[in-house]
Write a protein that holds these residues in place. Structure first.
Motif, mmCIF file in Angstrom:
data_model
loop_
_atom_site.group_PDB
_atom_site.id
_atom_site.type_symbol
_atom_site.label_atom_id
_atom_site.label_comp_id
_atom_site.label_asym_id
_atom_site.label_seq_id
_atom_site.Cartn_x
_atom_site.Cartn_y
_atom_site.Cartn_z
ATOM 1 N N UNK A 152 5.788 13.059 -3.343
ATOM 2 C CA UNK A 152 5.743 12.461 -2.016
ATOM 3 C C UNK A 152 5.303 11.004 -2.121
ATOM 4 N N UNK B 224 1.850 4.668 -2.023
ATOM 5 C CA UNK B 224 1.288 5.626 -2.975
ATOM 6 C C UNK B 224 2.296 6.712 -3.272
ATOM 7 N N UNK C 179 0.412 2.698 15.252
ATOM 8 C CA UNK C 179 -0.891 3.311 15.526
ATOM 9 C C UNK C 179 -1.140 4.536 14.653
ATOM 10 N N UNK C 180 -0.087 5.022 13.995
ATOM 11 C CA UNK C 180 -0.228 6.194 13.129
ATOM 12 C C UNK C 180 -0.948 5.868 11.834
ATOM 13 N N UNK C 181 -0.864 4.666 11.360
ATOM 14 C CA UNK C 181 -1.570 4.138 10.188
ATOM 15 C C UNK C 181 -0.951 4.505 8.847
ATOM 16 N N UNK C 182 -0.644 5.780 8.618
ATOM 17 C CA UNK C 182 -0.103 6.204 7.331
ATOM 18 C C UNK C 182 1.112 7.111 7.561
ATOM 19 N N UNK D 194 1.070 2.628 4.174
ATOM 20 C CA UNK D 194 0.442 2.105 5.375
ATOM 21 C C UNK D 194 1.563 1.714 6.330
ATOM 22 N N UNK E 143 0.851 -1.194 0.000
ATOM 23 C CA UNK E 143 0.000 0.000 0.000
ATOM 24 C C UNK E 143 0.886 1.242 0.000
ATOM 25 N N UNK F 221 3.898 7.631 0.218
ATOM 26 C CA UNK F 221 3.246 7.315 1.491
ATOM 27 C C UNK F 221 3.074 5.808 1.578
ATOM 28 N N UNK G 172 4.068 9.542 5.481
ATOM 29 C CA UNK G 172 4.507 10.184 4.251
ATOM 30 C C UNK G 172 6.029 10.266 4.238
ATOM 31 N N UNK H 115 9.426 12.573 3.110
ATOM 32 C CA UNK H 115 9.705 13.988 3.278
ATOM 33 C C UNK H 115 9.560 14.817 2.019
#
Lengths: 111, 117
Positions: A89, A36, A97-100, A93, A34, A91, A102, A104
């Protein structure tokens, strides 16, 4: 949690190909398909260019391609054009606990 | 076509609160997960929060957990972000986005939040 690691800047001449890397860990990039990629021109909202590692949304040029090896994902742009000059950028998964997360961001300059 | 329009940004003092809204159109809002993302001036993107289509599953970034609250009203096709205990470092352009497995397929144009005394 730390952001994913991208080069700050890359450059290329029109018609050339460039690759932007995005390095994470087994808890994010390496653990999920996952990943992106987004393109952002100055003063504009980001635009999705690639999802699930190597899938292009409808309307995105096939000059853009994505791949992943281990904990590093890559975005390749072939046949560089002036309009490709932008910030990019990645990103992913993440298992945290932050889930996603990115990256820099990478500034692409078309020479 | 899919449209996301954020509102509610502005100037607020440190320690203050703001409520951002995101009005969605052009798709069945109740079918989609949604997220908030921000971008500080001259900086990169930072994912903030995610809410499932029914509102039952919610995640937050460590930087905002305990201070920000995401919610949605599917009857009003609207997404919200309640921001409390605001700090100078929360100054940013706040985007809402339609989410799918961590991928934001559609973005609004953003609403600017400035935290300053």
């Amino acid at each position: 949690q730390s952001a994913l690691t991208q080069p700050a800047a890359v450059s290329g001449s029109p018609g050339q190909s460039i690759t932007i890397s995005c390095t994470g860990t087994t808890s994010d990039v390496g653990g999920y398909n996952y990943v992106s990629w987004y393109q952002q021109h100055p003063g504009k909202a980001p635009k999705l260019m690639m999802y699930d590692v190597n899938n292009r949304p409808s309307g995105v040029s096939n000059r853009f391609s994505g791949s992943k090896s281990g904990n590093t994902a890559s975005l390749t742009i072939s046949g560089l054009q002036a309009e490709d000059e932008a910030d990019y950028y990645c990103s992913s998964y993440t298992r945290s606990s932050t889930l996603v997360l990115f990256g820099g961001g990478t500034k692409l300059t078309v020479l | 076509q899919v449209q996301l329009v954020e509102s509610g940004g502005g100037l607020v003092k440190p320690g203050g609160s703001l409520r951002l809204s995101c009005e969605a159109s052009g798709f069945t809002f109740s079918d989609y997960y949604m997220s908030w993302i921000r971008q500080a001036p001259g900086r990169g993107l930072e994912w903030l929060s995610y809410i499932s289509n029914g509102g039952t599953t919610i995640y937050y970034a460590d930087s905002v957990r305990g201070r920000f609250t995401i919610s949605r009203d599917n009857a009003r096709n609207s997404l919200y972000l309640q921001m409390d205990s605001l700090r100078a470092e929360d100054t940013a352009l706040y985007y809402c986005g339609r989410e799918r497995y961590g991928s934001i397929s559609y973005w609004g144009q953003g609403t600017l939040v400035t935290v300053s005394s």
